[in-house]
Design a protein around this motif. Structure first.
Motif, PDB file in Angstrom:
ATOM      1  N   MET A  25       0.776  -1.390  -0.128  1.00  0.00           N
ATOM      2  CA  MET A  25      -0.045   0.204   0.369  1.00  0.00           C
ATOM      3  C   MET A  25       0.808   1.364  -0.231  1.00  0.00           C
ATOM      4  O   MET A  25       1.942   1.285   0.964  1.00  0.00           O
ATOM      5  N   MET A  28      -3.299   6.445  -1.589  1.00  0.00           N
ATOM      6  CA  MET A  28      -3.087   5.313  -1.526  1.00  0.00           C
ATOM      7  C   MET A  28      -3.791   4.169  -1.858  1.00  0.00           C
ATOM      8  O   MET A  28      -4.793   4.468  -1.505  1.00  0.00           O
ATOM      9  N   ARG A  44     -10.556   8.782 -14.314  1.00  0.00           N
ATOM     10  CA  ARG A  44     -11.000   7.827 -13.425  1.00  0.00           C
ATOM     11  C   ARG A  44     -12.211   8.055 -12.594  1.00  0.00           C
ATOM     12  O   ARG A  44     -12.879   7.052 -12.710  1.00  0.00           O
ATOM     13  N   LEU A  53     -14.805   7.033 -15.088  1.00  0.00           N
ATOM     14  CA  LEU A  53     -14.381   5.757 -15.378  1.00  0.00           C
ATOM     15  C   LEU A  53     -16.212   5.581 -14.181  1.00  0.00           C
ATOM     16  O   LEU A  53     -16.721   4.845 -14.995  1.00  0.00           O
ATOM     17  N   SER A  54     -16.294   5.873 -13.314  1.00  0.00           N
ATOM     18  CA  SER A  54     -17.579   5.916 -11.926  1.00  0.00           C
ATOM     19  C   SER A  54     -18.575   6.546 -13.127  1.00  0.00           C
ATOM     20  O   SER A  54     -20.110   5.737 -12.876  1.00  0.00           O
ATOM     21  N   ARG A  88     -20.108   4.082 -15.535  1.00  0.00           N
ATOM     22  CA  ARG A  88     -19.954   2.791 -15.328  1.00  0.00           C
ATOM     23  C   ARG A  88     -21.995   3.203 -14.666  1.00  0.00           C
ATOM     24  O   ARG A  88     -22.552   2.375 -15.246  1.00  0.00           O
ATOM     25  N   GLN A 139     -18.881  -1.985  -5.003  1.00  0.00           N
ATOM     26  CA  GLN A 139     -18.255  -1.416  -4.632  1.00  0.00           C
ATOM     27  C   GLN A 139     -19.107  -0.632  -3.773  1.00  0.00           C
ATOM     28  O   GLN A 139     -19.597  -0.070  -3.779  1.00  0.00           O
ATOM     29  N   GLN A 159      -6.939   4.217   6.935  1.00  0.00           N
ATOM     30  CA  GLN A 159      -5.341   2.969   6.342  1.00  0.00           C
ATOM     31  C   GLN A 159      -5.684   1.142   6.565  1.00  0.00           C
ATOM     32  O   GLN A 159      -5.272   0.613   5.933  1.00  0.00           O
ATOM     33  N   ALA A 201      -8.280  -0.293   4.499  1.00  0.00           N
ATOM     34  CA  ALA A 201      -7.397  -0.300   3.315  1.00  0.00           C
ATOM     35  C   ALA A 201      -6.410  -1.785   3.622  1.00  0.00           C
ATOM     36  O   ALA A 201      -6.496  -2.164   2.622  1.00  0.00           O
ATOM     37  N   TYR A 202      -5.314  -1.562   4.327  1.00  0.00           N
ATOM     38  CA  TYR A 202      -4.508  -2.174   4.289  1.00  0.00           C
ATOM     39  C   TYR A 202      -5.330  -4.103   4.477  1.00  0.00           C
ATOM     40  O   TYR A 202      -4.957  -4.938   3.907  1.00  0.00           O
ATOM     41  N   MET A 232      -7.051  -4.680   0.923  1.00  0.00           N
ATOM     42  CA  MET A 232      -5.211  -5.519   0.510  1.00  0.00           C
ATOM     43  C   MET A 232      -5.089  -7.236   0.169  1.00  0.00           C
ATOM     44  O   MET A 232      -5.371  -7.918  -0.508  1.00  0.00           O
ATOM     45  N   VAL A 262      -8.626  -1.860  -3.290  1.00  0.00           N
ATOM     46  CA  VAL A 262      -8.834   0.261  -2.812  1.00  0.00           C
ATOM     47  C   VAL A 262      -8.427   0.633  -3.059  1.00  0.00           C
ATOM     48  O   VAL A 262      -7.052   1.131  -3.504  1.00  0.00           O
ATOM     49  N   THR A 263      -9.076   2.439  -2.157  1.00  0.00           N
ATOM     50  CA  THR A 263      -8.255   3.564  -2.206  1.00  0.00           C
ATOM     51  C   THR A 263      -8.323   3.687  -1.532  1.00  0.00           C
ATOM     52  O   THR A 263      -9.328   3.523  -0.449  1.00  0.00           O
ATOM     53  N   TRP A 264      -7.695   4.421  -0.415  1.00  0.00           N
ATOM     54  CA  TRP A 264      -7.697   5.553   0.318  1.00  0.00           C
ATOM     55  C   TRP A 264      -7.481   7.395  -0.115  1.00  0.00           C
ATOM     56  O   TRP A 264      -6.217   7.259  -0.467  1.00  0.00           O
ATOM     57  N   ILE A 265      -7.408   8.319   0.189  1.00  0.00           N
ATOM     58  CA  ILE A 265      -7.609   9.184  -0.008  1.00  0.00           C
ATOM     59  C   ILE A 265      -7.924  10.137   1.568  1.00  0.00           C
ATOM     60  O   ILE A 265      -8.864  10.136   1.987  1.00  0.00           O
ATOM     61  N   PRO A 266      -6.734  10.411   1.901  1.00  0.00           N
ATOM     62  CA  PRO A 266      -6.797  12.224   2.587  1.00  0.00           C
ATOM     63  C   PRO A 266      -7.805  13.181   2.521  1.00  0.00           C
ATOM     64  O   PRO A 266      -7.568  13.595   1.224  1.00  0.00           O
ATOM     65  N   GLU A 279     -13.053  -4.699  -8.402  1.00  0.00           N
ATOM     66  CA  GLU A 279     -12.969  -4.495  -9.992  1.00  0.00           C
ATOM     67  C   GLU A 279     -12.149  -3.252 -10.290  1.00  0.00           C
ATOM     68  O   GLU A 279     -12.464  -2.478  -9.054  1.00  0.00           O
ATOM     69  N   GLU A 280     -11.521  -2.614 -10.990  1.00  0.00           N
ATOM     70  CA  GLU A 280     -10.857  -1.382 -10.764  1.00  0.00           C
ATOM     71  C   GLU A 280     -11.602  -0.245 -10.694  1.00  0.00           C
ATOM     72  O   GLU A 280     -12.210  -0.518 -11.229  1.00  0.00           O
ATOM     73  N   ILE A 281     -10.750   0.298  -9.798  1.00  0.00           N
ATOM     74  CA  ILE A 281     -11.657   2.002  -8.939  1.00  0.00           C
ATOM     75  C   ILE A 281     -11.107   2.804  -9.944  1.00  0.00           C
ATOM     76  O   ILE A 281     -10.832   3.356 -10.368  1.00  0.00           O
ATOM     77  N   GLY A 282     -12.767   3.199  -9.610  1.00  0.00           N
ATOM     78  CA  GLY A 282     -13.087   4.857 -11.014  1.00  0.00           C
ATOM     79  C   GLY A 282     -12.585   5.409 -10.089  1.00  0.00           C
ATOM     80  O   GLY A 282     -11.571   5.651  -9.279  1.00  0.00           O
ATOM     81  N   PRO A 285     -11.619   7.464  -6.751  1.00  0.00           N
ATOM     82  CA  PRO A 285     -11.399   7.756  -5.332  1.00  0.00           C
ATOM     83  C   PRO A 285     -12.440   8.633  -4.405  1.00  0.00           C
ATOM     84  O   PRO A 285     -12.405   8.786  -2.928  1.00  0.00           O
TER      85      PRO A 285
END
Ligand SMILES: Cc1ncc(C[n+]2csc(CCOP(=O)(O)OP(=O)(O)O)c2C)c(N)n1
Ligand code: SF4
Lengths: 370, 180, 260
Positions: A5, A176, A258, A261-262, A265, B2, B20, B23-24, B27, B33-37, B57-60, B62
């Motif tokens: 990560m 992350m 990206r 993309l959401s 969909r 999702q 986090q 998220a961990y 994983m 997974v995405t993590w955004i502050p 699936e691939e995340i659009g 975040p």
């Protein structure tokens, strides 16, 4: 290698190190600083060169010098710092030495703020530095792509003796996501023949961007242009989503792509036949792909975190064959998927006029504060 | 599939770390997974939040506007996110730090006096874990085991002895009643 | 309140008119606020508030324009002395000062400040030396002490690869155009009083058209130093002052005998 990560910034830094980075020079600036801080730990630990320069001006010229030795070199910054580097970048392009630059874009113009933006597209893709120069520009949209494209950046830089820019916005730098790093590559031992070395092989080498005699400068420019043709032929990269049966195309790069993309969909879930084209190489731009799409779809929506900079390139590729609409947010404001979904529906349901400019129509729809 | 989660509170309440961990753990379970502050000027002002998206699936995007779930650790966060949770979603409220009930009838609400519980467990720093437990009981987006494993791997060495307490805190949170 | 009581009251603390009535964004214990107040008091005392133009730099003090009750502009990182030059050359009868951190002035902006001093530019520089980059999260600055740990010198500043700290007041004192270059500290009341006197002198230098003036102020950054405000004042005194001695490095002889 297992997935880890990582923040985009540190992932890029470590990927560069694994790709055999010899020297890093940089100056702190948010939202890029983790990259420099990572380098400040790792590079000395590995016995490689790290210098926190006195300024971005210093950093880019340290890179210039280091690149002249044929080593793998890079710097990174964010928008205001990148502006300061423009002179050096032009010299580097004129001297034809390879380097990698990472720009973690933030809101502007001016000091702006530290929130994510994509408003340096024109500066990076269409110049900024003086003279005819063509940096290769790669725009990842995820941490994994950032890793892969950083590694690729060094290879392309050396292959074409070019500047390669990895262009992301602050959110990808701060986000992350799991990613898989490549194994540690050994440092390069062979240096290219053009590199200065102070060696005793009987050859004297000089590197410069000055060609006082205009015909000589023209020859240099022709060489650069022909090399660029080669790049255009070989290095176009993009990713397609749901385009097979799409009648409408949304296009955006990096985070805007990206996010779109959401929205795409969500539109698909409502039965709207829309797909996404996410350019990865912004320079060379996937012009032909867009031109081909314009033969078979009914319209395009360009979405960016700026006032429509890539829009101009899309319009040039569509060449008036189909309507193009634009939706952007600026100044560090990020578009949410529901906003883009709204734009998709507007495009699909309404008649998008072929007259007028999409930027003007977009401005008309945006709120007026004064 | 999702799932989007926002965790919000004051800086220092363990908001970013709780995100986090999720998220961990995701994983760990091989999910995307995405993590955004939130970062920027608000960082200094003392409020913090992060968005976590877990998918197969691939995340659009975040970035999240209407999360399926939110953990709100203080009043400003309740005020901000109560209205934004998607209908049918989950809102976990740290009642130790808010002075009003949640008004939404169309979501699952878990009200947890997390500061008090953490203090009773002997460590105030467990507040975020109590709330995380409360969330996972209603929305098992990742397994408790995965969170446990993530904790083991990401707690700094000097805090490893707190593992059992963290686990207990999550379980306490998970046993709190929900209002549907 | 009756008049008798009122007459007994004495104002011991008042916001200088040259400061806005707003809360600042500085961290608790940060001495940026003290420096602001001293500058404001000097502007008040000299009664120049309404003919002063400040130039904010890029660093934690970037919002200085919100705190000083004077006209203000905000410069690109390091370029404040150049902007100040432009302003002063167009409006020579105004008081023009820059307010710059050590990253801003002594790193990215070293060229501009040296050039302005060499030209004898009639401006005043208020230079805050807190031994790191505050705003971006505590990276190494040119002023970082040997061995000092920062987020970009995680093992402590290694002079072999990261060089030696920059002593700006001494350096700028060597230039002909500099009229006044001194270093003061903000770590205790006595030093704060000395700092104010120096600031007054610096602005008087400008008011008399005597050329470039700079006051370096040793300042704390408890947040990025990872200390309490008290610890940081102590660290300033014990670790910084030996390397950055308080003193007058250049005082134009024409200032002799002047009393403010
Ligand atoms: C061209 C450019 N490079 C980098 C930055 C990022 N930046 C903002 S503030 C700062 C350092 C400020 O430190 P200092 O001058 O020491 O002031 P302090 O914050 O410590 O008061 C930097 C590098 C910027 N804004 N512009
Ligand atoms: S970061 Fe440091 S210099 Fe900046 S306001 Fe806080 S204490 Fe002051």
């Amino acid at each position: 290698m297992a997935k880890e990560m990582m923040k985009g910034n540190t992932a890029i830094a470590e990927a560069a190190i694994r790709a055999g980075l010899d020297a890093y020079f940089g100056y702190p600036i948010t939202p890029q600083t983790e990259l420099l801080e990572w380098m400040s730990v790792r590079m000395p630990e590995l016995g490689r060169a790290f210098v926190q320069a006195e300024s971005e001006l210093g950093a880019i010229n340290m890179v210039y010098g280091a690149a002249c030795t044929g080593k793998r070199v890079m710097t990174s910054s964010s928008s205001p710092g990148i502006s300061l580097m423009m002179e050096g970048l032009s010299y580097i392009a004129g001297t034809e030495v390879p380097m990698v630059l990472v720009n973690v874009m933030r809101g502007g113009p001016g000091l702006g703020n530290i929130a994510p933006a994509q408003a340096d597209y024109n500066q990076i893709v269409h110049g900024g530095g003086h003279g005819d120069m063509h940096p290769i520009v790669l725009a990842p949209a995820s941490v994994q792509e950032a890793i892969d494209l950083t590694v690729l950046a060094f290879d392309l830089a050396e292959k074409y003796r070019a500047i390669v820019v990895v262009l992301i916005d602050g959110s990808l730098g701060q986000m992350m996501e799991p990613g898989e790093l490549p194994p540690m590559a050994p440092l390069k031992t062979a240096i290219p023949d053009w590199a200065v070395r102070g060696g005793d092989d009987g050859k004297r080498r000089t590197l410069s961007s000055i060609y006082l005699n205009p015909p000589d400068e023209e020859v240099t420019n022709l060489r650069l242009e022909r090399r660029w043709q080669e790049v255009q032929a070989n290095e176009v990269r993009y990713k397609e989503y749901y385009l097979e049966d799409a009648r409408y195309v949304v296009t955006g790069f990096g985070s805007a792509g990206r996010i779109a993309l959401s929205a795409v969909r969500a539109a698909r879930a409502e039965g709207i036949p829309v797909g996404l084209l996410r350019p990865i190489s912004l320079n060379p731009f996937p012009r032909q792909v867009i031109a081909d799409l314009s033969e078979r779809v009914e319209g395009f929506l360009v979405t960016e975190m700026n006032a429509g900079q890539m829009l101009d390139d899309v319009m040039a590729a569509v060449a008036g064959r189909k309507p193009v609409e634009f939706y952007g947010r600026m100044g560090g404001v990020v578009p949410f998927p529901d906003e883009i979904l709204g734009e998709i529906k507007r495009m699909v349901n309404g008649q998008v006029p072929m007259s007028g400019h999409p930027r003007d129509r977009w401005l008309e729809r945006m709120p007026r504060a004064n | 599939m999702q799932t989007e989660i926002i965790i919000a509170g004051f800086g220092g309440q363990g908001v970013l770390f709780a995100g986090q961990l999720l998220a961990y753990a995701a994983m760990e379970e091989d999910k995307a997974v995405t993590w955004i502050p939130s970062y920027g000027p608000e960082m200094r002002g003392g409020t913090a939040n992060c968005a976590v998206v877990v998918a197969d699936e691939e995340i659009g995007s975040p970035f999240v506007k209407h999360p399926q779930a939110a953990i709100v650790m203080n009043l400003p966060s309740l005020d901000k996110y109560e209205a934004l949770v998607a209908p049918g979603g989950v809102l976990v409220v740290n009642t130790s730090m808010v002075d009003r009930p949640c008004q939404r009838p169309d979501i699952t609400v878990v009200e947890i006096p997390a500061n008090e519980i953490a203090e009773r467990l002997g460590d105030r720093r467990m507040t975020n874990m109590v709330l995380l437990g409360g969330l996972l009981a209603q929305l098992p987006v990742v397994s408790m085991e995965a969170v446990d494993k993530a904790l083991k791997e990401h707690l700094p060495e000097r805090h490893q002895k707190l593992l059992p307490l963290n686990r207990q805190a999550m379980q306490e949170g998970a046993s709190q009643p929900a209002r549907v | 309140m009756d008049t008798a009581q009122h007459e007994l009251e004495q104002v011991v603390y008042q916001r200088p008119e040259s400061l806005m009535e707003v809360d600042t964004h500085y961290c608790p214990g940060c001495t940026h606020g003290v420096a602001h107040r001293l500058v404001a008091e000097v502007l008040d005392e000299m009664q120049v508030r309404q003919r002063t133009i400040g130039v904010a730099s890029v660093g934690c003090s970037v919002f200085a324009y919100n705190y000083f009750n004077t006209d203000f502009v905000q410069a690109p990182h390091g370029r404040a002395p150049a902007m100040a030059t432009g302003i002063k050359r167009c409006l020579p009868d105004r008081i023009v000062f820059t307010y710059q951190g050590d990253g801003d002035m002594a790193s990215i902006g070293m060229g501009e400040v040296v050039a302005a001093a060499a030209r004898g530019e009639n401006i005043t520089v208020v230079f805050i030396n807190n031994a790191n980059y505050g705003m971006t999260g505590g990276q190494m600055a040119p002023t970082t002490l040997p061995g000092q740990k920062t987020t970009s010198s995680p093992n402590g500043r290694d002079v072999e690869t990261q060089g030696f700290p920059m002593q700006a007041a001494e350096l700028l004192a060597t230039l002909e155009g500099t009229s006044y270059s001194v270093r003061r500290s903000l770590h205790d009341p006595k030093n704060v009083r000395m700092a104010k006197k120096a600031l007054r002198t610096a602005f008087e230098v400008q008011a008399r058209g005597m050329g470039f003036s700079i006051v370096e102020l040793l300042s704390v950054c408890p947040t990025n130093w990872g200390m309490t405000p008290l610890q940081s004042l102590k660290w300033l005194e014990e670790a910084m002052i030996p390397f950055y001695p308080i003193g007058d490095y250049k005082v134009n002889p024409a200032l002799a005998g002047l009393r403010f």
